[in-house]
Design an enzyme around this catalytic site. Sequence first.
Site, PDB file in Angstrom:
ATOM      1  CD  GLU A 113      -2.920  -1.181   2.299  1.00  0.00           C
ATOM      2  OE1 GLU A 113      -2.999  -0.213   3.056  1.00  0.00           O
ATOM      3  OE2 GLU A 113      -3.583  -2.222   2.456  1.00  0.00           O
ATOM      4  CG  HIS A 241      -8.863   5.879   1.780  1.00  0.00           C
ATOM      5  ND1 HIS A 241      -8.839   5.639   0.424  1.00  0.00           N
ATOM      6  CD2 HIS A 241      -8.258   4.818   2.366  1.00  0.00           C
ATOM      7  CE1 HIS A 241      -8.246   4.464   0.214  1.00  0.00           C
ATOM      8  NE2 HIS A 241      -7.878   3.949   1.372  1.00  0.00           N
ATOM      9  NE  ARG A 288      -4.364   5.435   3.034  1.00  0.00           N
ATOM     10  CZ  ARG A 288      -4.842   4.584   3.900  1.00  0.00           C
ATOM     11  NH1 ARG A 288      -5.415   5.028   4.992  1.00  0.00           N
ATOM     12  NH2 ARG A 288      -4.736   3.318   3.695  1.00  0.00           N
ATOM     13  CG  HIS A 349      -9.823   6.318   5.861  1.00  0.00           C
ATOM     14  ND1 HIS A 349     -10.773   5.341   5.674  1.00  0.00           N
ATOM     15  CD2 HIS A 349      -8.641   5.659   6.067  1.00  0.00           C
ATOM     16  CE1 HIS A 349     -10.198   4.146   5.751  1.00  0.00           C
ATOM     17  NE2 HIS A 349      -8.907   4.308   6.011  1.00  0.00           N
ATOM     18  NE  ARG A 384      -4.258   5.224   9.511  1.00  0.00           N
ATOM     19  CZ  ARG A 384      -4.832   4.256   8.790  1.00  0.00           C
ATOM     20  NH1 ARG A 384      -4.500   3.000   8.994  1.00  0.00           N
ATOM     21  NH2 ARG A 384      -5.749   4.542   7.894  1.00  0.00           N
TER      22      ARG A 384
HETATM   23  P1  FAD Z   1     -13.470   0.832  16.247  1.00  0.00           P
HETATM   24  O1  FAD Z   1     -13.181  -0.415  15.540  1.00  0.00           O
HETATM   25  O2  FAD Z   1     -14.076   1.925  15.477  1.00  0.00           O
HETATM   26  O3  FAD Z   1     -14.422   0.492  17.471  1.00  0.00           O
HETATM   27  C1  FAD Z   1     -14.964   1.531  18.259  1.00  0.00           C
HETATM   28  C2  FAD Z   1     -15.988   0.932  19.178  1.00  0.00           C
HETATM   29  O4  FAD Z   1     -16.388   1.876  20.143  1.00  0.00           O
HETATM   30  C3  FAD Z   1     -17.263   0.488  18.483  1.00  0.00           C
HETATM   31  O5  FAD Z   1     -17.650  -0.735  19.045  1.00  0.00           O
HETATM   32  C4  FAD Z   1     -18.269   1.581  18.858  1.00  0.00           C
HETATM   33  O6  FAD Z   1     -19.604   1.179  18.848  1.00  0.00           O
HETATM   34  C5  FAD Z   1     -17.797   1.896  20.256  1.00  0.00           C
HETATM   35  N1  FAD Z   1     -18.191   3.206  20.764  1.00  0.00           N
HETATM   36  C6  FAD Z   1     -17.966   4.429  20.247  1.00  0.00           C
HETATM   37  N2  FAD Z   1     -18.465   5.386  21.052  1.00  0.00           N
HETATM   38  C7  FAD Z   1     -19.014   4.746  22.111  1.00  0.00           C
HETATM   39  C8  FAD Z   1     -19.698   5.166  23.272  1.00  0.00           C
HETATM   40  N3  FAD Z   1     -19.964   6.463  23.512  1.00  0.00           N
HETATM   41  N4  FAD Z   1     -20.131   4.236  24.141  1.00  0.00           N
HETATM   42  C9  FAD Z   1     -19.927   2.911  23.916  1.00  0.00           C
HETATM   43  N5  FAD Z   1     -19.285   2.457  22.826  1.00  0.00           N
HETATM   44  C10 FAD Z   1     -18.834   3.355  21.939  1.00  0.00           C
HETATM   45  N6  FAD Z   1      -6.811   0.306   9.280  1.00  0.00           N
HETATM   46  C11 FAD Z   1      -5.839  -0.591   8.964  1.00  0.00           C
HETATM   47  O7  FAD Z   1      -4.846  -0.720   9.684  1.00  0.00           O
HETATM   48  N7  FAD Z   1      -5.981  -1.374   7.851  1.00  0.00           N
HETATM   49  C12 FAD Z   1      -7.048  -1.292   7.021  1.00  0.00           C
HETATM   50  O8  FAD Z   1      -7.135  -2.026   6.052  1.00  0.00           O
HETATM   51  C13 FAD Z   1      -8.061  -0.346   7.327  1.00  0.00           C
HETATM   52  N8  FAD Z   1      -9.137  -0.196   6.508  1.00  0.00           N
HETATM   53  C14 FAD Z   1     -10.153   0.642   6.900  1.00  0.00           C
HETATM   54  C15 FAD Z   1     -11.303   0.707   6.124  1.00  0.00           C
HETATM   55  C16 FAD Z   1     -12.379   1.488   6.545  1.00  0.00           C
HETATM   56  C17 FAD Z   1     -13.630   1.557   5.699  1.00  0.00           C
HETATM   57  C18 FAD Z   1     -12.282   2.233   7.740  1.00  0.00           C
HETATM   58  C19 FAD Z   1     -13.425   3.074   8.201  1.00  0.00           C
HETATM   59  C20 FAD Z   1     -11.111   2.194   8.496  1.00  0.00           C
HETATM   60  C21 FAD Z   1     -10.048   1.398   8.076  1.00  0.00           C
HETATM   61  N9  FAD Z   1      -8.883   1.322   8.836  1.00  0.00           N
HETATM   62  C22 FAD Z   1      -7.897   0.424   8.496  1.00  0.00           C
HETATM   63  C23 FAD Z   1      -8.786   2.001  10.128  1.00  0.00           C
HETATM   64  C24 FAD Z   1      -9.102   0.978  11.224  1.00  0.00           C
HETATM   65  O9  FAD Z   1     -10.138   0.126  10.792  1.00  0.00           O
HETATM   66  C25 FAD Z   1      -9.514   1.647  12.514  1.00  0.00           C
HETATM   67  O10 FAD Z   1      -8.598   2.659  12.845  1.00  0.00           O
HETATM   68  C26 FAD Z   1      -9.544   0.628  13.645  1.00  0.00           C
HETATM   69  O11 FAD Z   1     -10.371  -0.451  13.282  1.00  0.00           O
HETATM   70  C27 FAD Z   1     -10.027   1.283  14.912  1.00  0.00           C
HETATM   71  O12 FAD Z   1     -10.224   0.280  15.867  1.00  0.00           O
HETATM   72  P2  FAD Z   1     -10.779   0.708  17.297  1.00  0.00           P
HETATM   73  O13 FAD Z   1     -10.969  -0.546  18.055  1.00  0.00           O
HETATM   74  O14 FAD Z   1      -9.923   1.762  17.858  1.00  0.00           O
HETATM   75  O15 FAD Z   1     -12.185   1.409  16.984  1.00  0.00           O
HETATM   76  C1  SIN Z   2      -7.391   0.653   2.713  1.00  0.00           C
HETATM   77  O1  SIN Z   2      -7.644  -0.546   2.632  1.00  0.00           O
HETATM   78  O2  SIN Z   2      -7.117   1.368   1.752  1.00  0.00           O
HETATM   79  C2  SIN Z   2      -7.421   1.278   4.064  1.00  0.00           C
HETATM   80  C3  SIN Z   2      -6.181   0.920   4.759  1.00  0.00           C
HETATM   81  C4  SIN Z   2      -5.986   1.783   5.968  1.00  0.00           C
HETATM   82  O3  SIN Z   2      -6.780   2.671   6.250  1.00  0.00           O
HETATM   83  O4  SIN Z   2      -4.969   1.567   6.621  1.00  0.00           O
END
Ligand code: FAD
Ligand code: SIN
Length: 524
Positions: A113, A241, A288, A349, A384
Amino acid sequence: MKHNSDFLILGSGIAGLTYALKVAPFGKVTIVTKESPEESSTKYAQGGIAAVWNEGDNFEKHIKDTLECGGGLCNEKVVEMVVRESTERIKELIDWGTKFDKNEEGEYDLAKEGGHSEHRVLHHKDITGWEIERTLLKKVHKHPNITVLDHHCALEVITQHHLGREITRATMDMECYGAYVLNTKTGAIDTYLSKTTLMATGGAGHAYATTTNPLIATGDGIAMAYRAKITVNDMEFIQFHPTSLYNPGEYPSFLITEAIRGFGAKLRNKKGKYFMKKYDSREELAPRDIVARSIDNELKIHGDDYVYLDCTHLDMPKFIEHFPNIHSKCLSLGIDPAKDFIPVVPAAHYLCGGIQVDEHGLTSAKNLYAIGECSCTGLHGANRLASNSLLEAVVFAHRAALHSSEQIKNTKINKAVPEWNDEGTEAPEEMILITQSLKEVKMIMSSYVGIVRSNIRLQRALDRLEIIYQETEALYKKTTASKELCEMRNLINVAYLIIKFASLRHENVGLHYSLDYIKETARK
Ligand code: FAD
Ligand code: SIN
């Protein structure tokens, strides 16, 4: 009503669930999560998780790529730590049952990537996050020490403030005793007391009108921390993104993974011309920030709404095997990637900043940890590196678990905390006051605080936001707390922080790009 746990976790994405599995042997764990347990940004992650895996690669190269992408603002110690611990943490995900794709030789199929000098992204087709979330939730649901409360929305973290004691950001003597949590199905607001609390609430893409983030990403954890006077940092660095699917009316936007560009897809403007060469020698695989700004520039020059991603020259059977989800999404809209260019546009993103933490995920408040996208660890600096966020979440989940499971041995639950006080509040008269203000916040942020900024745009954003802030605070004081009202209040706080941090950054670096500092950047 009061509930006690040793570990209270807010959020059930990769960060919250990984931490839960690691602390569960040491005590009673409660996870509160505001929608269904799997709903999170994690579930939608496509590209994969970065780690040094093949023989041609090494830690030094991954460290160098992360530092370069971060524009000189990463914490080098943290970068080194995360990269060096990556292999162990990913082996653990595999041991727990996560299936990453393998090639014909039976070795892990590593994708490339933007900003990566090597192929190092482990993936499960183009639904890596779904596979990780599935694995973690399955283990969590089986664990006797873990309770998952879905449709429970945390409203505030509890600190000395709730005991009637005055605290200031300057004294840094904050302590956390748990959180007030709204059951969104019954409307009850209960007090969840804990020896240690973990914020794992994810990002804040919904501060913008166009985002790849699911609806849960409303910056709740960051806003709660900020209101509790806990240190927040690097909020100006919003990652757009480059390629979300242009499909007017679809909200949030569907992502077209960067791994497709790693697979050879090319960007063309609406006239069909390639354009990345004129912006960066790495072309489609530049970091990015550069690709998103280049697209933004093409759109502005030509007055277009989207550019194209051209996959027509790619090996289609392999493309379909690697990206089945994206392929079927395109087909469902009448776009055949074998013949048609895919219309794409940048979208908010990822939030690089957040709640400031140390190398154990500990915030500036005692007994409060933050990991995952809501935290600011220093790994990402000003930008990032792709697929480093899932990695950051698992590394910090491990570290926070080690630290907090020791900490709880000397911590008692604070039973003096009062119940939630909603005296003088009434049910909202009309939802329009919330929904319309939310639209306005998103428009302000997208119009004035997007990929390209300027001092005058930031000031305008701040002035407009101030009016909505005052109106919302007045509404909040007299209205019974609801998820919708709290999310809007949180997004206003987060938008304020993004604008404030952006106004204080007098240089162009990484994801912060202002028309007022172009000359300074050119001189460097
Ligand atoms: P999240 O997975 O967002 O989880 C947050 C949690 O908190 C959820 O369960 C939500 O309901 C809960 N929550 C929020 N507010 C409250 C509240 N007030 N009370 C109770 N619960 C709450 N990163 C990569 O490294 N590789 C990738 O390929 C990649 N692809 C991506 C594709 C997309 C479409 C997106 C949107 C992001 C992508 N990212 C990727 C970024 C990555 O997915 C996220 O940064 C990561 O998953 C965040 O994980 P997290 O556990 O911190 O938060
Ligand atoms: C993607 O798959 O392009 C998202 C990857 C990322 O947010 O790290």
